[in-house]
Design a protein around this motif. Sequence first.
Motif, PDB file in Angstrom:
ATOM      1  N   THR A 530      17.987  56.416  30.142  1.00 40.23           N
ATOM      2  CA  THR A 530      18.348  55.691  28.919  1.00 40.23           C
ATOM      3  C   THR A 530      17.128  54.991  28.349  1.00 40.23           C
ATOM      4  OG1 THR A 530      18.935  53.665  30.126  1.00 40.23           O
ATOM      5  CG2 THR A 530      20.666  55.311  29.831  1.00 40.23           C
ATOM      6  N   VAL A 531      17.255  54.534  27.112  1.00 41.97           N
ATOM      7  CA  VAL A 531      16.138  53.849  26.465  1.00 41.97           C
ATOM      8  C   VAL A 531      15.779  52.574  27.228  1.00 41.97           C
ATOM      9  CG1 VAL A 531      15.409  52.681  24.348  1.00 41.97           C
ATOM     10  CG2 VAL A 531      16.727  54.804  24.213  1.00 41.97           C
ATOM     11  N   VAL A 532      16.793  51.853  27.706  1.00 37.15           N
ATOM     12  CA  VAL A 532      16.528  50.621  28.448  1.00 37.15           C
ATOM     13  C   VAL A 532      15.754  50.919  29.727  1.00 37.15           C
ATOM     14  CG1 VAL A 532      17.610  48.682  29.650  1.00 37.15           C
ATOM     15  CG2 VAL A 532      18.569  49.498  27.490  1.00 37.15           C
ATOM     16  N   THR A 533      16.153  51.975  30.427  1.00 35.63           N
ATOM     17  CA  THR A 533      15.449  52.354  31.660  1.00 35.63           C
ATOM     18  C   THR A 533      13.992  52.713  31.357  1.00 35.63           C
ATOM     19  OG1 THR A 533      17.529  53.189  32.570  1.00 35.63           O
ATOM     20  CG2 THR A 533      15.497  53.887  33.652  1.00 35.63           C
ATOM     21  N   ARG A 534      13.753  53.437  30.268  1.00 33.23           N
ATOM     22  CA  ARG A 534      12.386  53.788  29.901  1.00 33.23           C
ATOM     23  C   ARG A 534      11.571  52.544  29.549  1.00 33.23           C
ATOM     24  NH1 ARG A 534      12.891  59.234  26.138  1.00 33.23           N
ATOM     25  NH2 ARG A 534      13.884  60.561  27.702  1.00 33.23           N
ATOM     26  N   SER A 557      -3.313  57.231  29.592  1.00 33.99           N
ATOM     27  CA  SER A 557      -2.962  58.493  28.923  1.00 33.99           C
ATOM     28  C   SER A 557      -1.468  58.560  28.613  1.00 33.99           C
ATOM     29  CB  SER A 557      -3.376  59.682  29.802  1.00 33.99           C
ATOM     30  OG  SER A 557      -2.657  59.673  31.026  1.00 33.99           O
ATOM     31  N   MET A 558      -0.667  58.009  29.498  1.00 32.40           N
ATOM     32  CA  MET A 558       0.782  57.972  29.233  1.00 32.40           C
ATOM     33  C   MET A 558       1.085  57.103  28.012  1.00 32.40           C
ATOM     34  SD  MET A 558       2.784  57.862  32.870  1.00 32.40           S
ATOM     35  CE  MET A 558       1.568  57.139  33.933  1.00 32.40           C
ATOM     36  N   MET A 559       0.408  55.959  27.910  1.00 33.56           N
ATOM     37  CA  MET A 559       0.625  55.073  26.766  1.00 33.56           C
ATOM     38  C   MET A 559       0.204  55.765  25.469  1.00 33.56           C
ATOM     39  SD  MET A 559       1.969  52.492  28.136  1.00 33.56           S
ATOM     40  CE  MET A 559       2.183  51.900  29.805  1.00 33.56           C
ATOM     41  N   ASN A 565       5.997  58.379  20.136  1.00 37.41           N
ATOM     42  CA  ASN A 565       7.378  58.671  20.519  1.00 37.41           C
ATOM     43  C   ASN A 565       8.328  58.418  19.353  1.00 37.41           C
ATOM     44  OD1 ASN A 565      10.130  57.888  21.953  1.00 37.41           O
ATOM     45  ND2 ASN A 565       8.920  59.102  23.400  1.00 37.41           N
ATOM     46  N   MET A 566       9.415  59.193  19.323  1.00 38.74           N
ATOM     47  CA  MET A 566      10.388  59.067  18.242  1.00 38.74           C
ATOM     48  C   MET A 566      11.164  57.757  18.325  1.00 38.74           C
ATOM     49  SD  MET A 566      10.069  61.671  16.327  1.00 38.74           S
ATOM     50  CE  MET A 566      11.575  61.634  15.373  1.00 38.74           C
ATOM     51  N   ASN A 567      11.297  57.203  19.517  1.00 41.13           N
ATOM     52  CA  ASN A 567      12.007  55.929  19.660  1.00 41.13           C
ATOM     53  C   ASN A 567      11.090  54.793  19.244  1.00 41.13           C
ATOM     54  OD1 ASN A 567      12.739  53.406  21.474  1.00 41.13           O
ATOM     55  ND2 ASN A 567      14.604  54.625  21.238  1.00 41.13           N
ATOM     56  N   LEU A 568      11.561  53.988  18.290  1.00 38.98           N
ATOM     57  CA  LEU A 568      10.706  52.965  17.711  1.00 38.98           C
ATOM     58  C   LEU A 568      10.302  51.909  18.738  1.00 38.98           C
ATOM     59  CD1 LEU A 568       9.373  51.816  15.190  1.00 38.98           C
ATOM     60  CD2 LEU A 568      11.504  50.619  14.673  1.00 38.98           C
ATOM     61  N   GLU A 569      11.222  51.518  19.619  1.00 41.15           N
ATOM     62  CA  GLU A 569      10.923  50.482  20.606  1.00 41.15           C
ATOM     63  C   GLU A 569       9.854  50.960  21.583  1.00 41.15           C
ATOM     64  OE1 GLU A 569      10.950  46.980  22.698  1.00 41.15           O
ATOM     65  OE2 GLU A 569      11.901  47.405  20.765  1.00 41.15           O
ATOM     66  N   LEU A 570      10.010  52.178  22.110  1.00 41.05           N
ATOM     67  CA  LEU A 570       9.017  52.721  23.038  1.00 41.05           C
ATOM     68  C   LEU A 570       7.675  52.924  22.340  1.00 41.05           C
ATOM     69  CD1 LEU A 570      11.179  55.379  24.939  1.00 41.05           C
ATOM     70  CD2 LEU A 570      10.404  53.163  25.799  1.00 41.05           C
ATOM     71  N   GLN A 571       7.724  53.388  21.095  1.00 40.14           N
ATOM     72  CA  GLN A 571       6.491  53.612  20.352  1.00 40.14           C
ATOM     73  C   GLN A 571       5.747  52.291  20.136  1.00 40.14           C
ATOM     74  OE1 GLN A 571       5.737  54.211  15.794  1.00 40.14           O
ATOM     75  NE2 GLN A 571       6.661  56.097  16.615  1.00 40.14           N
ATOM     76  N   THR A 572       6.478  51.244  19.769  1.00 41.64           N
ATOM     77  CA  THR A 572       5.840  49.949  19.529  1.00 41.64           C
ATOM     78  C   THR A 572       5.182  49.415  20.784  1.00 41.64           C
ATOM     79  OG1 THR A 572       7.507  49.470  17.837  1.00 41.64           O
ATOM     80  CG2 THR A 572       6.254  47.601  18.712  1.00 41.64           C
ATOM     81  N   ALA A 574       4.164  51.142  23.390  1.00 40.37           N
ATOM     82  CA  ALA A 574       3.033  51.988  23.774  1.00 40.37           C
ATOM     83  C   ALA A 574       1.806  51.687  22.917  1.00 40.37           C
ATOM     84  CB  ALA A 574       3.430  53.461  23.668  1.00 40.37           C
ATOM     85  N   VAL A 575       2.025  51.480  21.608  1.00 37.10           N
ATOM     86  CA  VAL A 575       0.896  51.171  20.722  1.00 37.10           C
ATOM     87  C   VAL A 575       0.254  49.841  21.117  1.00 37.10           C
ATOM     88  CG1 VAL A 575       0.303  50.543  18.341  1.00 37.10           C
ATOM     89  CG2 VAL A 575       1.751  52.530  18.782  1.00 37.10           C
ATOM     90  N   GLU A 576       1.089  48.847  21.391  1.00 34.59           N
ATOM     91  CA  GLU A 576       0.544  47.547  21.787  1.00 34.59           C
ATOM     92  C   GLU A 576      -0.184  47.630  23.116  1.00 34.59           C
ATOM     93  OE1 GLU A 576       4.042  45.191  21.772  1.00 34.59           O
ATOM     94  OE2 GLU A 576       4.066  44.885  19.600  1.00 34.59           O
ATOM     95  N   TYR A 577       0.380  48.373  24.064  1.00 32.50           N
ATOM     96  CA  TYR A 577      -0.269  48.487  25.369  1.00 32.50           C
ATOM     97  C   TYR A 577      -1.564  49.287  25.263  1.00 32.50           C
ATOM     98  CZ  TYR A 577       4.128  46.717  27.330  1.00 32.50           C
ATOM     99  OH  TYR A 577       5.205  45.952  27.628  1.00 32.50           O
TER     100      TYR A 577
END
Length: 819
Positions: A530-534, A557-559, A565-572, A574-577
């Motif tokens: 799920t998104v929360v788990t990710r 490299s993962m970040m 990523n298509m999911n906005l929360e994960l993308q945000t 990852a960009v910050e990290y």
Amino acid sequence: MKFPDLSMSNPVRLRDLIRQIRSAKTAAEERAVVQKECAYIRDAFRDEDNTWRCRNVAKLLYVSLLGYPAHFGQLECLKLIASTRFTDKRIGYLGAMLLLDERQDIHVLITNSLKNDLNHSNQYIAGLALCTLGSICSPEMSRDLGGEVEKLTKSSNPFIKKKAVLCAVRIIRKVPEQFDIFQNSVRSLLSEKNHGVLLAAITLISEMCEQNQQALQIFRKVLVPNLVRILKNLIMSGYSPEHDVSGISDPFLQVRLLRLMRILGRNDIEASEVMNDILAQVSTNTENSKNVGNAILYETVLTIMDIKSESGLRVLAVNILGRFLLNTDKNIRYVALNTLLHVVQADHSAVQRHRATVVDCLKDADVSIKRRAMELCFALINSNNIRTMINEMLTFLATCEQEFKADCTSNMFLAMDRFAPSKRWHVDQMIKVLTTAGNSVRDDIVSSLIGIISSSPDLHGYTAQQLFKMIRNDITQQPLVQVASWTLGEFGDLCVNGQYERAEDEENIQVTEEEIVNRLEKILNWSISTVVTREYAINALMKLSTRFPTCSDQIQSMMTVYACNMNLELQTRAVEYTSLFTKHTQIRSSIVERMPVLVNNQTSTTNNEEQTYEQEESSLASKPNFQTTSDVKQEPVADLLKILDEPSTTHTSHELYTHDNIFDVLSSPIEQPILSSNPIDDIFGNNLLNNQTTSSNGINSSIPQMTAIDKNGLRIIFQFERKDKNLFIHLQATNSAKIPITNFVFKAAVPKTFNLELLPPTGTTIPSNNSGDVRQTIKILNPNKEKLRMRIKLNYSFNDSTPISDEAELNAFPEQCYH
């Protein structure tokens, strides 16, 4: 199909009309038959056809039962009632009961006819009048005819007397003040030999006591011995074919007597003492092989647990419920479990003796019995049986239906949070719960478990190692994976370095940095996660980027990949990290350092949590006299928990000190002032005034005040005054809205280790524009000097409009309140 011939001199008989309507094959055919007949009936009413009026009204009543309009027959019913013929009166009164009610003004026209028929020499006509009066009486009609009914209760005819008493029940229900009229006649009714009249009299007394407090006080003094005598005669009487039901003499009367004794004995020691002996006799002498006896025993148990009975009698009542659990009838087992769940707080040790039987009920095929048994099992858990009961509940959790798993896991978490013998045992058992429950664990349990792990420094490495073992081969259980991801992100380095205490029988498993990172990467990339788990996984990987330097490039490299990523929360995230890796490397280690100990907020999503609280409610409208805490404690658990039966809004210290976090972000070198409960006061320097000056209530206290609620214009401020072990909280409620707040009711609940006393408020209306206030005092005894927690519930409305209900949990009381 044949329709009624309107040219016929004689109308269609009722049976013929029923036959024609039933023979209709479609709804349209039925409507056609009804409309033609109603047209004929209207013509007959218009022509003042007295000969067939009775038959026409009877047919109209049948049409009304089918759902068709029949209001045009109301006046005809009044004409039939005024007739001298019994057959006309019978149909007329039946029509009045079906077509009239107190909301229609026309029913007042029947008052004079009722008065005449109540005094009729024919008992059946008088009976018809009593039945009709009981069915359609309004408050005005009750006041006009109450005296006539009271005279009939003294009739020598048992038929009339019984109907008069039952009519009096309806009158009391409409107008409780009419108690004065029937007060004297009620006492003589208890000496009746006719069981029908006696049963009606018991019903009338019960209704009076429930509707009128004055009646309750009077009857409590004079009627209890009489009731005990009647019940004793029923038990000791021999076989009577007229009243015998399955070998028991008039069980209906016995049940009514027990219910009335329960009303009279509640919160009254003297009345309860008089009842103790007879209740013991009923409990021991009633045969329980048939449902009739079980019904009487059930009412006896409820009466024993509701009055101020002796402790031995309460044990006897619980033992009766224990025998019910062994009954083959599922309904009886369900009733027993439900009742035990209500009385477990009154006599916990007595219910504990039947714990094994209750646990066996978890294996029942009936889901209702299984749910009640589960709730009762959690109510029985204490510090002595926590290990055994948790093992039983884990077994149940593994085999129960999906609908039970969420409630079961939440209740297990709360039980272990209260009674766990050690932190390590607590963590081990919660990991088992997560593994067994799978994806049925609620989100709040995940966050609460993370809080427990965070607050146990000695177990950080051990917990990380145990959770990694669980997700090494199985990442399908999302709640378990979320807890494991957070724990590995915080304490994965301790797991790799082996900085934890291993169990004696545990094999030594070496975990490497690459294994942890690869496992988290798999969780992050797995499509079923799920998104929360990710989110948990990507945060954990970022945390490990400084703790596992050799894996930093792999994590970066993962970040980079997830920055698109298509999911906005994960993308945000990852960009910050990624920016921390490229632009802010020098501060990355300080940003991803270990989190401080988390504040474990109280979970409020289960059914059993509320049993750790006591509650008091103040309402001037319903309870003018103050009721002490001792009375509240004896209330049934179901009533006690009404305030806590929904998840509440939690106000934690993080919410109350939000403004103070600004100083942390800005890294201000200025020394912080002492925090008050109101951060705005800190900003403007008013905290010193709170500590040294007199409050608006005139209370000189060094404890800073606290804002409990500030919502919808309603603002509630707590001001504290401490005397030894007693804490006085002075509540001040103001209203900044332009509309006054009405029907204001404040409720509060505290843990069982505290003693709460809620004094009456100064009013229930809060003026608008802060032009006035309502004040109330809460007295709390804290003998153990524990940290104060309180849950509050507010009911109010704006200018008598739609009622509003708000709840909040307060955990951030000033330390001076309990230290």
